[in-house]
Scaffold this active site. Structure first.
Site, PDB file in Angstrom:
ATOM      1  N   CYS A  15      32.289  13.067  27.114  1.00  0.00           N
ATOM      2  CA  CYS A  15      32.706  12.817  28.481  1.00  0.00           C
ATOM      3  C   CYS A  15      34.388  12.137  28.842  1.00  0.00           C
ATOM      4  O   CYS A  15      34.432  11.959  27.858  1.00  0.00           O
ATOM      5  CB  CYS A  15      32.107  11.819  29.551  1.00  0.00           C
ATOM      6  SG  CYS A  15      33.128  11.011  30.969  1.00  0.00           S
ATOM      7  N   CYS A  45      30.843   9.854  35.992  1.00  0.00           N
ATOM      8  CA  CYS A  45      31.830   9.812  36.713  1.00  0.00           C
ATOM      9  C   CYS A  45      32.535  10.857  36.751  1.00  0.00           C
ATOM     10  O   CYS A  45      33.903  11.595  37.792  1.00  0.00           O
ATOM     11  CB  CYS A  45      32.715   9.258  35.903  1.00  0.00           C
ATOM     12  SG  CYS A  45      34.228  10.446  34.518  1.00  0.00           S
ATOM     13  N   LYS A  77       1.074  -1.060  -0.402  1.00  0.00           N
ATOM     14  CA  LYS A  77      -0.444   0.353   0.502  1.00  0.00           C
ATOM     15  C   LYS A  77       1.172   1.113  -0.329  1.00  0.00           C
ATOM     16  O   LYS A  77       1.102   2.223   1.140  1.00  0.00           O
ATOM     17  CB  LYS A  77      -0.945  -0.436   1.430  1.00  0.00           C
ATOM     18  CG  LYS A  77      -2.262   1.515   0.932  1.00  0.00           C
ATOM     19  CD  LYS A  77      -3.071   0.813   1.923  1.00  0.00           C
ATOM     20  CE  LYS A  77      -4.052   2.168   1.719  1.00  0.00           C
ATOM     21  NZ  LYS A  77      -3.853   2.887   1.982  1.00  0.00           N
TER      22      LYS A  77
HETATM   23  S1  IVH Z   1      -6.351  -0.191  -4.620  1.00  0.00           S
HETATM   24  C1  IVH Z   1     -10.796  -0.537  -4.957  1.00  0.00           C
HETATM   25  N1  IVH Z   1      -3.927  -0.320  -4.584  1.00  0.00           N
HETATM   26  O1  IVH Z   1      -4.914   3.626  -0.516  1.00  0.00           O
HETATM   27  C2  IVH Z   1      -9.179  -0.365  -4.785  1.00  0.00           C
HETATM   28  N2  IVH Z   1      -5.042   1.301  -3.433  1.00  0.00           N
HETATM   29  O2  IVH Z   1      -7.959   4.013   0.690  1.00  0.00           O
HETATM   30  C3  IVH Z   1      -8.916   1.013  -4.630  1.00  0.00           C
HETATM   31  N3  IVH Z   1      -2.811   2.726  -2.330  1.00  0.00           N
HETATM   32  O3  IVH Z   1      -7.172   5.703  -2.650  1.00  0.00           O
HETATM   33  C4  IVH Z   1      -7.531   1.028  -4.206  1.00  0.00           C
HETATM   34  N4  IVH Z   1      -1.582   1.447  -2.801  1.00  0.00           N
HETATM   35  O4  IVH Z   1      -4.623   5.377  -3.335  1.00  0.00           O
HETATM   36  C5  IVH Z   1      -4.989   0.556  -4.732  1.00  0.00           C
HETATM   37  N5  IVH Z   1      -2.097  -0.998  -4.064  1.00  0.00           N
HETATM   38  C6  IVH Z   1      -2.883  -0.251  -4.267  1.00  0.00           C
HETATM   39  C7  IVH Z   1      -2.531   0.955  -3.115  1.00  0.00           C
HETATM   40  C8  IVH Z   1      -4.366   1.742  -2.706  1.00  0.00           C
HETATM   41  C9  IVH Z   1      -1.839   2.661  -2.197  1.00  0.00           C
HETATM   42  C10 IVH Z   1      -4.034   3.866  -1.754  1.00  0.00           C
HETATM   43  C11 IVH Z   1      -4.779   4.393  -3.637  1.00  0.00           C
HETATM   44  C12 IVH Z   1      -6.654   4.606  -2.015  1.00  0.00           C
HETATM   45  C13 IVH Z   1      -5.895   4.577  -1.345  1.00  0.00           C
HETATM   46  C14 IVH Z   1      -6.841   3.897  -0.091  1.00  0.00           C
END
Ligand code: IVH
Length: 681
Positions: free
Chosen positions: A434, A419, A119
Site C-alpha cells: 500500500c 485506505c 524420536k
Molecule cells: S527404539 C524396540 N528409539 O521409531 C524399540 N526408535 O515405531 C525399537 N525411532 O522404527 C525402536 N527414534 O525407526 C527407538 N530413539 C528412538 C527412536 C526410534 C526414532 C523410530 C524407529 C522405529 C520407530 C518405532
C-alpha cells in the site's frame, strides 16, 4: 615387491587409515575438528593415490570407501535375525502415566528408571559389525526383512567403518535412525531446484530417497547423518567382557566405540520427569538441527525390560510420546488481504477451524500472489495446513482430488483494502505494498502494535484490540501519542474501567525505561528485527550515530546487507520519523547511554564481553542489550581480546577456551548483580 618393502607399505596404509578415521570422527561425530580441512584432504588424497597403485591393499573400512561408486541394479533382501520392532504411540500425559503404572504393576512396584530420547524422524537402520568391521547395513523393511543398503550407509561420514577400541563383541548389530539434518536438507533442495530437479517434501523423504539410491556416489553426495538408539544380535567370543546391563550404559558403550549417539538422551526417574523432558524438547524442537516427531521413553534396566515383555510387535517397556501433528486438512473458506506495518499486503487464508500443531487454527498465511499461483490454491479448496512450533500457520497445498467445480482463483487487489491508496509491486518484490504510508490507518495500527509488543517496548495491557480502538477513535495517530494519553481519556473508552486505565497509563510510564536495542527494534524499520537492532546498538552505541549513518557505512555492521542499510538510512531521513523520535525522547524514554552521555563514563566502557550458555532469569538478547547500554562491546567468540565471559548453564567450548586463555569469568548471578549495581531507572 620385496617383503620388507611390503611390510613398510602395509604399515603406511594402516597408519593413514587410522589417522583419517580419527580425524573424521572428530569432525563428524564430536564436532571438534583438530586439523584444518585442507590437511585432511591431503591425507585423504595420499591414501587414494596409494590405493589406486595397490588396489589389492584397499580395505572395506578405508575412509575412501565413503565416496561411493558402486552402482547396483537392485537391493538384496536381508532377514533380520532379531526382528526390528516398532513402538506403541501415546499422545497425552495420561497415557504416559498409564504406561508407567502398567510397568509398576508388572515389576511389583520395584523402582525403575527410564531413558528419554528424541524420536528421530528418519529411517530405522540395522548395522552389523563383525570383528569391529561394518559388514552389512539393512533397512527395517517390514521388521523381519529389509533391504541391503551397505554401500550407501558406508558413505555416511558419522558412521564408523570400523569400531574404535578393542573391547567390542565378535558380532554386534547396532540399530538407529538415519536422517537428514535440517541444514543439509535445505541445501540439497536448493541445489536440486537450481538443477531443475525434483525437490523433497521434507527431510525424512530426502533421507529415504537418498538411502535408496542404487548409485552410491549419489548417496555419498547427500548430507545424511545417524544416531544409534539400541542393539540387536550380540555374539561374544569370550565371556570376559559381557555387554552392559542397562540401556543408558549400552548407549555410552556404543559412543566409546565411535558410534554417534544423540546428545539429548537423558536418564530419568519417573513419568513426571518424562513429561518435563517432553515439554522441554517440544519447546526446543524447531531449534534442534534435525527433525523429531516426539520422544521415546524406555526402561533403563534390561532385566526389568525382559520382565515387562512385549505386546505383539512392540515392547511394553518402551513408548513413543508423539508431538501433535504439524499438518492437517481443512477447507479454505475465503482469502482476505491484510495490511502490514510497512504496507505489505498479505493474503490470509480463512479456514474452517482445524486442530494442528497443538492449537486450533482458523487463519493461515498465503504469503503473496506468486505463492498462491505456484501452489495453485483456490477459494473453496480442501487444503493441507501446516503449523510447526511457533511458526505462523501456512497453507502448504490444495488437495486437487477434492477440488469443487466452483473453486475460485484469487487475484490481489490493485488498491489497499483499508485506505484505498494504490498498491504497487516495486523492485521485483514478491509483495504488493500500500502506498498510503503513515496516512494508511492499517499501517499506523500495525506500527503501534509492534511498538507496544513484548519484544519491543513491552507495554503491558496494550493489546492489539485496544490499539485498533484507539486509532479508530483518533485518540492516537502515531507511537509518540501513546505517551500523552491520560487516565481520563482511556477510562472513557468502551469496556475500560478506571482501574484498567490507571494500569495502562502506569505500564506506558514503566516502559519508558528501556534499552537502546529495544528502542531501535520498536521503531519498526523495515527488515530490522531484534538481531539487527542488537548489531546496530553494539556497533554504534549511540542513537544519534545510528540516525546519521549512511548506507555505505551501515553495511559494515555485521549482518546488515545493502537492502537493510538502505531501509535504515531512508527511515531516519524522513522528517516525520525524526519528529516522532524526538517526541518519544522528550516524553522521557531513556536507557543508560542517554543518561550518561559519554561512553567512557559507563561502567563497562569498551569492555569486550562474550555471553555463553543458557540464562534462567533473563532473555539472552535483553542481557546483551543491557551490557551494550553499559558501554560494553558484545562479541560472539572468545579471543585474547575478550575481557569478560559471562557463562550461563551448560556453557561449553567458549567457557573452556576462556579458561585456557585466563579470561575473567562471571556467572549469571554475577551478571545480575552487575545490572543491579547499575540501576539507572
Ligand atoms: S527404539 C524396540 N528409539 O521409531 C524399540 N526408535 O515405531 C525399537 N525411532 O522404527 C525402536 N527414534 O525407526 C527407538 N530413539 C528412538 C527412536 C526410534 C526414532 C523410530 C524407529 C522405529 C520407530 C518405532
Amino acid at each position: 615387491m620385496n617383503p620388507k618393502h611390503d611390510k613398510q607399505l602395509l604399515a603406511q596404509f594402516q597408519q593413514l587409515r587410522k589417522v583419517l578415521s580419527y580425524h573424521s570422527q572428530r569432525y563428524y561425530v564430536l564436532d571438534d575438528p583438530e586439523i584444518p580441512d585442507i590437511e585432511y584432504d591431503k591425507l585423504f588424497r595420499q591414501l587414494e593415490t596409494l590405493e589406486s597403485q595397490y588396489p589389492e591393499l584397499a580395505t572395506l573400512d578405508s575412509p575412501t570407501q565413503r565416496v561411493g561408486g558402486q552402482v547396483l541394479t537392485g537391493f538384496q533382501q536381508v532377514t533380520h535375525q532379531l526382528p526390528m520392532l516398532s513402538l506403541s504411540n501415546a499422545f497425552s500425559t495420561d497415557e504416559i502415566k498409564e504406561f508407567s503404572q502398567r510397568i509398576d504393576e508388572r515389576l511389583s512396584h520395584e523402582h525403575f528408571k527410564l531413558v528419554a530420547e528424541p524420536k528421530l524422524d528418519g529411517l530405522a537402520i540395522s548395522m552389523r559389525y563383525e570383528d569391529g568391521l561394518l559388514t552389512q547395513a539393512a533397512t527395517r523393511g517390514d521388521g523381519t526383512t529389509g533391504e541391503d543398503v551397505t554401500f550407501n550407509v558406508r558413505t555416511i561420514q558419522s558412521i564408523p567403518l570400523h569400531l574404535s577400541g578393542t573391547s567390542y563383541p565378535k558380532i554386534i548389530e547396532v540399530r538407529g535412525e538415519i536422517f537428514m539434518p535440517r541444514s543439509g536438507f535445505k541445501q540439497l533442495n536448493q541445489a536440486q531446484a537450481a538443477r531443475g530437479e525434483k525437490t523433497f517434501a521434507n527431510p525424512r523423504n530426502a533421507a529415504a530417497g537418498s538411502l535408496r539410491q542404487l548409485d552410491s556416489k549419489i548417496a555419498a553426495s547427500r548430507p545424511l547423518d545417524m544416531f544409534c538408539y539400541g542393539i540387536g544380535i550380540v555374539v561374544q567370543e569370550h565371556a570376559d567382557n559381557p555387554m552392559k546391563t542397562h540401556h543408558s550404559d549400552i548407549l555410552n558403550q556404543l559412543k566409546q566405540w565411535g558410534l554417534p549417539i544423540c546428545p539429548e538422551v537423558k536418564t530419568v526417574n519417573s513419568w513426571h520427569d518424562c513429561i518435563n523432558y517432553y515439554d522441554d524438547i517440544l519447546e526446543r524442537r524447531s531449534k534442534l538441527p534435525y527433525e523429531i516427531d516426539g520422544v521415546v521413553y524406555k526402561i533403563d534396566n534390561l532385566t526389568q525390560q525382559q520382565k515387562v515383555g512385549f505386546i505383539s510387535r512392540a515392547p511394553r517397556w518402551a513408548i513413543a510420546h508423539k508431538f501433535p501433528a504439524e499438518e492437517a486438512m481443512t477447507r479454505l473458506l475465503n482469502i482476505d488481504v491484510q495490511v502490514g506495518r510497512t504496507g505489505a499486503l498479505t493474503p490470509v487464508a480463512r479456514l474452517e477451524a482445524v486442530f494442528v500443531g497443538g492449537v486450533t487454527v482458523t487463519n493461515a498465511t498465503l504469503h503473496n500472489q506468486d505463492e498462491i499461483d505456484r501452489k495453485d490454491v483456490r477459494i473453496g479448496d480442501t487444503v493441507i495446513v501446516r503449523r510447526a512450533g511457533d511458526v505462523i500457520p501456512e497453507v502448504v497445498k490444495p488437495v486437487l482430488s477434492e477440488r469443487p467445480d466452483n473453486a475460485q482463483a484469487f487475484i490481489m487487489p490493485t488498491h489497499c483494502p483499508i485506505c484505498h491508496s494504490l498498491a504497487e509491486r516495486v523492485n521485483d518484490e514478491a509483495k504488493s505494498r500500500c502506498t498510503g504510508g503513515i496516512f494508511c490507518p492499517a499501517q499506523r495500527k500495525e506500527a503501534i502494535k509492534h511498538f507496544a509488543s513484548r519484544k519491543a517496548m513491552d507495554i503491558d495491557g496494550l493489546g492489539n484490540k485496544l490499539v485498533e480502538q484507539m486509532v479508530d477513535a483518533e485518540m492516537i495517530h502515531n507511537i509518540s501519542d501513546l505517551f500523552s494519553l491520560t487516565i481520563k481519556q482511556v477510562s472513557a473508552m468502551e469496556r475500560m474501567g478506571e482501574k484498567s486505565a490507571v494500569n495502562l497509563i502506569q505500564a506506558i510510564d514503566v516502559s519508558k525505561s528501556t534499552t537502546l536495542v529495544r528502542f531501535i527494534y520498536s521503531l519498526g524499520i523495515r527488515e530490522v528485527g531484534e538481531a539487527t537492532a542488537l548489531a546496530l546498538a553494539n556497533f554504534y552505541r549511540f542513537l544519534p550515530a545510528i540516525q546519521s549513518a549512511k548506507a555505505e557505512e551501515l553495511i559494515d555492521v555485521p549482518d546488515v546487507g545493502p537492502i537493510v542499510a538502505h531501509n535504515i538510512e531512508t527511515f531516519f531521513a524522513q522528517e516525520h520519523n525524526v519528529e516522532v523520535i524526538r517526541s518519544l525522547l522528550d516524553s522521557g524514554i531513556h536507557w543508560p547511554e542517554i543518561i550518561k552521555k559519554e561512553v567512557h563514563q559507563l561502567p563497562l566502557a569498551d569492555k569486550v564481553i562474550v555471553l555463553t550458555g543458557s540464562l534462567s532469569e533473563m532473555n539472552r538478547n535483553d542481557a546483551k542489550a543491557r551490557l551494550i547500554d553499559m558501554g560494553a562491546k558484545v562479541s560472539s567468540s572468545v579471543s585474547k581480546k575478550t575481557d569478560l565471559l559471562i557463562a550461563g548453564e551448560k556453557a561449553g567450548s567458549k567457557l573452556k577456551k576462556a579458561e585456557q586463555l585466563g579470561i575473567e569469568i562471571m556467572d549469571e548471578a554475577g551478571m545480575l548483580q552487575l545490572f543491579n549495581q547499575y540501576n539507572v531507572s
